[in-house]
Write an enzyme that holds these catalytic residues in place. Structure first.
Site, PDB file in Angstrom:
ATOM      1  N   LYS A  55       2.250  -3.387   6.435  1.00  0.00           N
ATOM      2  CA  LYS A  55       2.751  -3.392   5.322  1.00  0.00           C
ATOM      3  C   LYS A  55       4.163  -3.198   4.834  1.00  0.00           C
ATOM      4  O   LYS A  55       4.897  -3.621   3.945  1.00  0.00           O
ATOM      5  CB  LYS A  55       2.013  -2.325   4.221  1.00  0.00           C
ATOM      6  CG  LYS A  55       0.472  -2.788   4.133  1.00  0.00           C
ATOM      7  CD  LYS A  55       0.166  -3.818   3.475  1.00  0.00           C
ATOM      8  CE  LYS A  55      -1.293  -4.223   3.548  1.00  0.00           C
ATOM      9  NZ  LYS A  55      -1.444  -5.567   2.792  1.00  0.00           N
TER      10      LYS A  55
ATOM     11  N   SER B 222       0.824  -1.159  -0.019  1.00  0.00           N
ATOM     12  CA  SER B 222      -0.065  -0.068   0.058  1.00  0.00           C
ATOM     13  C   SER B 222       0.835   1.213   0.100  1.00  0.00           C
ATOM     14  O   SER B 222       2.204   1.330   0.512  1.00  0.00           O
ATOM     15  CB  SER B 222      -0.826   0.178   1.083  1.00  0.00           C
ATOM     16  OG  SER B 222      -1.490   1.280   1.495  1.00  0.00           O
TER      17      SER B 222
ATOM     18  N   TYR C 110      -1.651  -0.413  10.798  1.00  0.00           N
ATOM     19  CA  TYR C 110      -1.975  -1.192   9.439  1.00  0.00           C
ATOM     20  C   TYR C 110      -0.778  -0.918   8.461  1.00  0.00           C
ATOM     21  O   TYR C 110      -0.127  -2.026   7.711  1.00  0.00           O
ATOM     22  CB  TYR C 110      -3.328  -0.533   8.951  1.00  0.00           C
ATOM     23  CG  TYR C 110      -3.352  -0.924   7.546  1.00  0.00           C
ATOM     24  CD1 TYR C 110      -3.247   0.042   6.495  1.00  0.00           C
ATOM     25  CD2 TYR C 110      -3.451  -2.117   6.858  1.00  0.00           C
ATOM     26  CE1 TYR C 110      -3.228  -0.097   5.051  1.00  0.00           C
ATOM     27  CE2 TYR C 110      -3.739  -2.299   5.541  1.00  0.00           C
ATOM     28  CZ  TYR C 110      -3.211  -1.382   4.693  1.00  0.00           C
ATOM     29  OH  TYR C 110      -3.577  -1.484   3.242  1.00  0.00           O
TER      30      TYR C 110
HETATM   31  C1  WQD Z   1      -9.738   9.069   1.167  1.00  0.00           C
HETATM   32  C2  WQD Z   1     -10.056  10.648   1.678  1.00  0.00           C
HETATM   33  C3  WQD Z   1     -10.575  10.976   3.844  1.00  0.00           C
HETATM   34  C4  WQD Z   1     -14.371   8.996   4.187  1.00  0.00           C
HETATM   35  C5  WQD Z   1      -7.170   4.140   3.295  1.00  0.00           C
HETATM   36  C6  WQD Z   1      -5.691   3.154   3.424  1.00  0.00           C
HETATM   37  C7  WQD Z   1      -5.150   2.709   2.304  1.00  0.00           C
HETATM   38  C8  WQD Z   1      -6.000   1.932   1.492  1.00  0.00           C
HETATM   39  C9  WQD Z   1      -7.410   2.867   1.048  1.00  0.00           C
HETATM   40  C10 WQD Z   1      -6.100  -0.377   1.809  1.00  0.00           C
HETATM   41  C11 WQD Z   1      -9.600  11.146   2.646  1.00  0.00           C
HETATM   42  C12 WQD Z   1     -11.747  11.115   2.810  1.00  0.00           C
HETATM   43  C13 WQD Z   1     -13.027   9.191   3.781  1.00  0.00           C
HETATM   44  C14 WQD Z   1     -15.283   9.727   4.602  1.00  0.00           C
HETATM   45  C15 WQD Z   1     -14.084  11.466   3.977  1.00  0.00           C
HETATM   46  N1  WQD Z   1      -6.586   0.794   1.932  1.00  0.00           N
HETATM   47  N2  WQD Z   1     -13.037  10.736   3.279  1.00  0.00           N
HETATM   48  N3  WQD Z   1     -15.310  10.972   4.307  1.00  0.00           N
HETATM   49  O1  WQD Z   1      -7.407   6.791   4.104  1.00  0.00           O
HETATM   50  O2  WQD Z   1      -6.667   7.413   1.717  1.00  0.00           O
HETATM   51  O3  WQD Z   1      -6.614   5.345   2.495  1.00  0.00           O
HETATM   52  O4  WQD Z   1      -7.869   3.280   2.304  1.00  0.00           O
HETATM   53  O5  WQD Z   1      -5.095  -0.714   1.346  1.00  0.00           O
HETATM   54  O6  WQD Z   1      -4.211   1.722   2.839  1.00  0.00           O
HETATM   55  O7  WQD Z   1      -5.005   3.956   4.157  1.00  0.00           O
HETATM   56  O8  WQD Z   1      -8.871   6.163   1.888  1.00  0.00           O
HETATM   57  O9  WQD Z   1     -11.331   6.262   1.474  1.00  0.00           O
HETATM   58  O10 WQD Z   1     -10.511   6.306   3.929  1.00  0.00           O
HETATM   59  O11 WQD Z   1     -10.143   8.139   2.541  1.00  0.00           O
HETATM   60  O12 WQD Z   1     -13.819  12.799   3.528  1.00  0.00           O
HETATM   61  O13 WQD Z   1     -16.500   9.256   5.237  1.00  0.00           O
HETATM   62  O14 WQD Z   1     -11.603  10.591   1.914  1.00  0.00           O
HETATM   63  O15 WQD Z   1     -10.434  11.991   4.611  1.00  0.00           O
HETATM   64  O16 WQD Z   1      -8.942  12.228   2.468  1.00  0.00           O
HETATM   65  P1  WQD Z   1      -7.161   6.479   2.752  1.00  0.00           P
HETATM   66  P2  WQD Z   1     -10.147   6.771   2.319  1.00  0.00           P
END
Ligand code: WQD
Length: 346
Positions: free
Chosen positions: A157, A128, A153
């Protein structure tokens, strides 16, 4: 000629199931190993409907070495494996780190031990972009500094990549590729498989589609005062089908390498950053609907801005993304709508 068998741990999960479809379409014979802790048994039937092929599958926890060994004893001439099986919720890993260290590290150690014992030469590992933390320079390349992980997490990785590296350095007969995903989104265009978060989705796109479907009251955008074009976080979103195809390319490439042992990391993203607001607005546009959302507080641990340089995967794996965020957000919505109709066996 018999098809080349590939063990796919976590093969009933989101990225795993899309990769199993692409493996079959590329002429491989995937063998799914899954404990269904974060996947639905009904997905196997859906994969078989998409491909018209039956898929061999075993229900077990990769942390159970004795049970896992039975697969290697039962399945002859397996070429290699793709390792997806891991817990992956960033927030949960902060609350319950020992579950993550035990589950994510032990499952990989068991797989490597069995691969060496049974002579499987190839491993594609699901890594990741979280290994980069908050990069100083963008876009990140595979040589960008690996920073202290933002969560247990992300740390698992990093440690898994090191375990693979040390195994390869020990001159074991192992050729491995660690694929560093950015943000996988979307669903198979057939709308037969897609993301199936259990409970309240952590990730942005399933939360968007569940809000649009009326399952969630409204989307909260976490933070709107960051130093970005519109104040919301930037991520590199990649269509899950493009991501799945990259796993097949990585497997093909590993088999073309002469060395006895190797370990390479590859960034897999679109190579472009989009803000959360841009994703929301694109979702509304391509699906012709209005989304109920509000601007809320920042989410602790969020990286502000990250997107990848994907030249290495394109030059070495001869792989490119073909689908944009528009297709991904259309496919995600079509899948959410289909979900109402699909009776998935829990
Ligand atoms: C993306 C953006 C949130 C939810 C994680 C893991 C990564 C991978 C993908 C596995 C951020 C914003 C989110 C919400 C929001 N997983 N958001 N409201 O955190 O970039 O990555 O998931 O491999 O390893 O770290 O993904 O989709 O949670 O967030 O505003 O209800 O969307 O703040 O900026 P992230 P995410």
């Amino acid at each position: 000629m018999s098809k080349q068998k590939i063990i796919v741990t976590g093969g009933a999960g989101y990225i795993g199931s899309h990769t199993v479809v692409e493996l079959i379409e590329a002429g491989y014979e995937p063998i799914i190993v899954d404990n269904y802790s974060n996947a639905d048994r009904g997905i196997i039937v859906q994969i078989e409907k998409i491909t018209g092929k039956t898929v061999q599958h075993y229900e077990l926890d990769c942390n159970d070495l004795a049970a896992f060994r039975k697969v290697f004893e039962a399945e002859k001439n397996v070429l290699g494996s793709i390792h997806f099986a891991a817990a992956k919720a960033v927030g949960e890993s902060v609350a319950n780190p020992l579950k993550y260290y035990h589950n994510n590290l032990q499952s990989l150690v068991n797989l490597l031990q069995l691969q060496l014992e049974f002579g499987l030469e190839y491993l594609v590992f699901s890594s990741s972009c979280t290994v980069y933390g908050q990069p100083e320079k963008l876009p990140v390349t595979e040589n960008s500094p690996i920073q202290k992980a933002n969560s247990p997490y992300g740390n698992t990785k990093q440690i898994c990549e090191e375990i693979i590296e040390d195994t390869v350095t020990s001159k074991a007969k192992l050729k491995a590729a660690s694929l560093r995903y950015f943000n996988p989104i979307g669903a198979h265009p057939s709308a037969m498989i897609g993301e199936l978060p259990f409970g309240v989705p952590n990730n942005l796109v399933p939360f968007i589609t569940q809000t649009a479907a009326g399952l969630r009251e409204s989307l909260t955008i976490f933070g709107h005062d960051y130093d970005t074009v519109d104040g919301t976080c930037v991520r590199d979103y990649i269509h899950v089908v493009d991501l799945a195809k990259a796993h097949v390319r990585a497997l093909d490439w590993l088999q073309s390498q002469e060395q006895n042992s190797l370990h390479e990391a590859f960034n897999l993203g679109m190579g472009k950053g989009y803000t959360v607001l841009e994703i929301v607005q694109t979702f509304e546009k391509v699906n012709d609907l209005k989304l109920n959302y509000r601007l809320g507080d920042r989410r602790p641990g969020d990286v502000v801005k990250i997107y990848g340089n994907v030249d290495k995967a394109s030059h070495i794996l001869k792989w490119q993304t073909k689908l944009g965020i528009e297709e991904a957000l259309k496919d995600a919505w079509r899948w959410e709508e289909r979900l109402k109709g699909i009776e998935l066996v829990k």
